[in-house]
Design a protein around this motif. Structure first.
Motif: not given
Length: 145
Positions: A44-73
């Motif tokens: 439910d938590r994952l679906l809630e996050e997906i539901g409130r997310a702005r879905i964008v084309a891969p090229a439009k995702v900024r480099d400072n956004v956590v995506t699949m494969g991102s390394t995060v500190t």
């Protein structure tokens, strides 16, 4: 003089903005659907996050956004400790190499956040923690020259 309502103790009431790549959307929705029987609260938590997310084309995702494969500190605001992890799909998860699955409480919480965002997550032993994203590094494949 006005009386105060219960709004005095809500420092992180508003959820931080979430951005998800259109390329990841179908896989994430499938993971959430598959989790419904085993871990309904987390699904439910994952679906809630997906539901409130702005879905964008891969090229439009900024480099400072956590995506699949991102390394995060990120920093745990309670302890002050910093930790660096890579967000991956469950089949790639390997805690010894600090690769955490998107279908864990911390993975769901990190997905789609930007550097500087503070958020809460609930640990598996029901502790609420506040974390701040300090730095996001994208996988090499996203870098073009």
């Amino acid at each position: 003089m006005s009386t105060s309502t219960n709004s005095t103790k809500k420092p992180f009431k508003r959820n931080p903005k979430v951005v998800i790549s259109a390329d990841d959307l179908a896989h994430l929705e499938e993971l959430a659907d598959n989790m419904m029987r085993r871990q309904p609260a987390l699904a439910d938590r994952l679906l809630e996050e997906i539901g409130r997310a702005r879905i964008v084309a891969p090229a439009k995702v900024r480099d400072n956004v956590v995506t699949m494969g991102s390394t995060v500190t990120y920093r745990d605001e309670m302890s002050g400790k910093e930790k660096t992890v890579t967000l991956v799909y469950p089949e790639e998860a390997d805690i010894t190499n600090l690769c955490i699955s998107v279908v864990t409480p911390i993975g769901v919480a990190l997905l789609g956040l930007s550097e500087g965002a503070s958020f809460y997550w609930d640990t598996r032993d029901d502790q609420r923690r506040t974390l701040t994203v300090l730095e996001v590094t994208q996988p090499q494949a996203n870098t073009k020259d």
